[in-house]
Scaffold this motif. Structure first.
Motif, PDB file in Angstrom:
ATOM      1  N   GLY A  32       0.796  -1.216   0.000  1.00  0.00           N
ATOM      2  CA  GLY A  32       0.000   0.000   0.000  1.00  0.00           C
ATOM      3  C   GLY A  32       0.822   1.256   0.000  1.00  0.00           C
ATOM      4  O   GLY A  32       0.287   2.340  -0.250  1.00  0.00           O
TER       5      GLY A  32
ATOM      6  N   THR B 170     -11.455  -7.244  -6.153  1.00  0.00           N
ATOM      7  CA  THR B 170     -10.440  -6.307  -5.689  1.00  0.00           C
ATOM      8  C   THR B 170     -10.147  -5.291  -6.781  1.00  0.00           C
ATOM      9  O   THR B 170     -10.451  -5.512  -7.955  1.00  0.00           O
ATOM     10  CB  THR B 170      -9.158  -7.054  -5.287  1.00  0.00           C
ATOM     11  OG1 THR B 170      -8.250  -6.154  -4.654  1.00  0.00           O
ATOM     12  CG2 THR B 170      -8.471  -7.695  -6.492  1.00  0.00           C
TER      13      THR B 170
ATOM     14  N   ILE C 139     -13.638  -0.732  -3.790  1.00  0.00           N
ATOM     15  CA  ILE C 139     -13.063   0.315  -2.938  1.00  0.00           C
ATOM     16  C   ILE C 139     -14.154   0.975  -2.115  1.00  0.00           C
ATOM     17  O   ILE C 139     -14.017   1.167  -0.899  1.00  0.00           O
ATOM     18  CB  ILE C 139     -12.319   1.353  -3.796  1.00  0.00           C
ATOM     19  CG1 ILE C 139     -11.132   0.707  -4.500  1.00  0.00           C
ATOM     20  CG2 ILE C 139     -11.872   2.534  -2.949  1.00  0.00           C
ATOM     21  CD1 ILE C 139     -10.469   1.586  -5.534  1.00  0.00           C
TER      22      ILE C 139
ATOM     23  N   ASN D 192      -3.425  -8.776  -3.681  1.00  0.00           N
ATOM     24  CA  ASN D 192      -4.048  -7.458  -3.732  1.00  0.00           C
ATOM     25  C   ASN D 192      -5.344  -7.437  -2.923  1.00  0.00           C
ATOM     26  O   ASN D 192      -5.633  -6.494  -2.174  1.00  0.00           O
ATOM     27  CB  ASN D 192      -4.324  -7.081  -5.188  1.00  0.00           C
ATOM     28  CG  ASN D 192      -4.489  -5.596  -5.384  1.00  0.00           C
ATOM     29  OD1 ASN D 192      -3.511  -4.882  -5.593  1.00  0.00           O
ATOM     30  ND2 ASN D 192      -5.722  -5.109  -5.311  1.00  0.00           N
TER      31      ASN D 192
ATOM     32  N   GLN E 135      -6.172  -5.262   0.440  1.00  0.00           N
ATOM     33  CA  GLN E 135      -7.267  -4.294   0.409  1.00  0.00           C
ATOM     34  C   GLN E 135      -8.241  -4.476   1.565  1.00  0.00           C
ATOM     35  O   GLN E 135      -8.717  -3.503   2.147  1.00  0.00           O
ATOM     36  CB  GLN E 135      -8.011  -4.402  -0.926  1.00  0.00           C
ATOM     37  CG  GLN E 135      -9.134  -3.391  -1.088  1.00  0.00           C
ATOM     38  CD  GLN E 135      -9.776  -3.455  -2.457  1.00  0.00           C
ATOM     39  OE1 GLN E 135      -9.185  -3.977  -3.405  1.00  0.00           O
ATOM     40  NE2 GLN E 135     -10.977  -2.934  -2.583  1.00  0.00           N
TER      41      GLN E 135
ATOM     42  N   ALA F 130      -6.844   2.034   0.123  1.00  0.00           N
ATOM     43  CA  ALA F 130      -7.981   2.106  -0.780  1.00  0.00           C
ATOM     44  C   ALA F 130      -8.006   3.423  -1.527  1.00  0.00           C
ATOM     45  O   ALA F 130      -8.265   3.466  -2.730  1.00  0.00           O
ATOM     46  CB  ALA F 130      -9.281   1.918  -0.001  1.00  0.00           C
TER      47      ALA F 130
END
Length: 674
Positions: free
Chosen positions: A56, A285, A300, A338, A342, A630
């Motif tokens: 991230g 995702t 998201i 991923n 997330q 995000a």
């Protein structure tokens, strides 16, 4: 006569003055000392920072000296660095940068720790490179060409001693326990430390470790170099002897390998009859780059609003239920990484429960594939055959089915647990559920043994829907078997709610038995049937059409049958709040975080209300909390979209001549895309 290209100039033209020679010398010297121009310099690519701490975190990729830039020039993202040029993780167009036409620019985007260094490469790509033989991505757009490499970067690595990642929780079969699952890159012995204060996490639990190999995958792309990436080592440990409804702090890792950041959760409370759960299917995702498959940008927003709701609960326990089609990796392994990066912001706070979907499991040689299911169970799993799903999660119970290959058995198929006043049951629609199967016997015994005094509400969940009014003709045989074998069990045992995914919309039905509505409201005499709800609207954006009129199947008119009380195409999730007296289910939309549909059910099974009125609660009053990963993904996705849209429009416009006439109505998505 003027000289031609084949004639020597007359001698007089070879006579230069001293002034001419001096001027020429000055010009040559100026050219030698002047800065290097874009056209003659070597293309260069670099990045910062030189190392990354955690998934991230942002990397900035910079480039310069790109002569005659093309709007299709692109930067490829590679891990491991020795990947062949066409085996990228993802790509971004240089035209995403505002200065790309000057031959230089930069792009910022987050990356996920794949336990291997990254490398970035720039390629020249022009429209004339696109031919009928060019490979296409999931959206039928050409994948960028790699025939003209311009530059490649050094390797970007992750710092050591920052601890494990991809942390997520799950319930066990005991209400005074909580399981935590995480990933390391080296498989060293790891632990869970936990306690009631952040300053004193005195309790310690050991973890078990598992992993899977490329040879465990059953088909492509999962077992080929284009899709396979090393999954690391998956650990899970159990925090035991937890007090009722207490907030606990924890971290995972080891002294030698480093510890994670501190997390916290609220334990289940056997003394409380209140239940809070967040339920949805088909989320997927989002990536900040394009790749071989479409990823789910709407995921998201789903995570953002879930985080708001969880933060608003304070010290109340809750959990998340994700009923199939989890990451949509479909054989591209890094999409699992991923996904877990997330969801960590919510899955590290509350238990994250799942059931298997077609995109985790299905492959042509799967063990259970009856003749009537031949058109149903295909290649949707991308060759994963349930392996990543089985080992990256650890659900209660011990259900499993052999794969028929060297791969470990498929796990997390069917199980149940209590949470407050609700008994939750999970099913597999991808493995045998017919009468006589182990799964059928589990469901029968489980439903018959529910203590309705303790848990007056019973909720059953599976991936493929028993009821839907979408145009899902291919799944008709499986729905027929579910109605024949499973529905009688649900009706006989007074199941309150049945949740299904697979269809990427929200739809709530009346209480149903064999397509017949039961009682609504508060009549003196009533028949309590299960309320079926389709909740596959959490992120996947392949939208089905609703079922057309039987006599006019080609016209875009989709009447809503009486049994379907609410249909919605907005992304979102559902929120359940229950006590021993009443269960309330709300449909929260992603565009505003508000409630768009609600139904209330009494412990008796009576459905006393249901409508699209907006209901304001303490949860909906909360402002969303921004999650760093995000929001960086979202920003990068916008950047990507801006650059990509011109390319797509150009490609589509060139292809439009081959499109069907406007009056030839076609489904928005095919059955394979569910």
């Amino acid at each position: 006569m003027k000289p031609t290209s084949h004639q020597h100039p007359p001698p007089s033209t070879l006579l230069y003055t001293a002034a001419d020679v001096a001027a020429t010398t000055i010009i040559v010297l100026l050219l030698l000392v002047s800065p290097t121009t874009t056209s003659s310099a070597t293309p260069a690519i670099s990045f910062s920072p030189k190392t990354i701490k955690r998934s991230g975190d942002i990397v900035q990729v910079r480039w310069s000296n790109i002569s005659d830039p093309s709007k299709l020039d692109w930067v490829g993202i590679y891990s491991p660095p020795n990947s062949s040029s066409d085996h990228f993780i993802g790509y971004l167009f240089l035209s995403s940068s505002p200065t790309w036409q000057d031959g230089h620019g930069s792009l910022d985007f987050p990356i996920v720790n794949l336990r291997s260094p990254y490398q970035f490469r720039i390629f020249r790509w022009i429209e004339s490179d696109i031919t009928s033989k060019t490979k296409m991505d999931h959206d039928h757009n050409p994948l960028p060409g790699t025939a003209h490499p311009l530059a490649q970067s050094e390797e970007l690595g992750f710092e050591s001693l920052h601890g494990p990642e991809q942390v997520h929780l799950a319930f066990t079969d005991r209400e005074d326990e909580m399981r935590v699952i995480f990933v390391t890159g080296d498989g060293r012995e790891s632990f869970v430390r936990y306690g009631e204060t952040e300053e004193e996490m005195a309790e310690e639990a050991a973890t078990r470790m598992v992993r899977y190999e490329r040879e465990d995958m059953c088909d492509s792309p999962a077992n080929q170099s284009i899709g396979w990436r090393d999954p690391g080592f998956i650990h899970d440990g159990v925090m035991r002897n937890l007090k009722n409804g207490k907030r606990y702090f924890y971290k995972v890792g080891s002294d030698s390998g480093g510890w994670s950041m501190n997390y916290n959760f609220v334990s289940r409370n056997e003394e409380s009859d209140e239940t809070v759960a967040f339920l949805f299917g088909d989320m997927g995702t989002a990536t900040p780059y394009s790749t071989f498959l479409r990823t789910q940008a709407e995921s998201i927003s789903t995570v953002k609003w879930l985080l708001r709701d969880i933060e608003a609960l304070g010290d109340k326990p809750a959990f998340i239920s994700h009923i199939g089609d989890i990451s949509y990796a479909r054989g591209y392994a890094w999409l699992w990484d991923n996904f877990f990066s997330q969801i960590e912001v919510v899955a590290s706070k509350v238990a994250y429960h799942v059931c298997i979907g077609n995109h985790e499991y299905d492959w042509p040689s799967q063990p259970w594939r009856p003749d009537w299911a031949a058109p149903i169970y295909g290649t949707d799993g991308g060759g994963e055959c349930g392996v990543p799903y089985s080992l990256r999660f650890k659900m209660p119970g011990n259900s499993s089915e052999p794969t028929g290959t060297r791969a470990p058995a498929t796990q997390n198929l069917y199980y149940s647990f209590d949470m407050g006043s609700v008994h939750f049951v999970y099913l597999s629609t991808e493995t045998n559920f017919l009468q006589g199967s182990r799964q059928y016997e589990f469901l029968k015994n489980d439903l018959e043994s529910v203590d309705r005094k303790k848990t007056p509400f019973v909720v059953v969940q599976g991936h493929r829907p028993m009821y839907t009014t979408s145009y899902e003709w291919r799944d008709t045989p499986i729905r027929d078997r579910m109605l024949q074998d499973l529905e009688p069990l649900l009706v006989k045992n007074n199941v309150t709610l049945a949740f299904w995914g697979h269809v990427h919309r929200y739809e709530r039905f009346c209480p149903l038995n064999n397509y017949t509505c039961g009682s609504m409201g508060m009549p003196v005499q009533y028949q309590a049937y299960p309320v079926h709800v389709v909740i596959g609207m959490a992120g996947q954006d392949w939208q089905p059409i609703w079922e057309p009129r039987p006599e006019h199947p080609n016209d875009p008119i989709f009447p809503q049958p009486e049994r379907s009380l609410y249909r919605g195409g907005e992304f979102g999730y559902t929120r359940m709040v229950a006590t021993k007296e009443k269960l309330t289910l709300s449909y929260v939309g992603n565009h505003d975080g508000e409630v768009h549909d609600m139904v209330e059910i009494l412990a008796s099974g009576q459905v006393i209300s249901g409508g699209d009125q907006t209901v304001e609660t303490e949860i909906t009053k909360m402002k969303p909390k921004e999650h760093t990963f995000a929001w960086f993904v979202k920003g990068a996705s916008v950047l990507l979209l801006t650059a990509f849209v011109g390319y797509v429009i150009g490609y589509v416009s060139r292809s439009i001549r081959g499109a069907p006439p406007a009056n030839d109505w076609a489904p928005v998505k095919t059955q394979e895309q569910l």
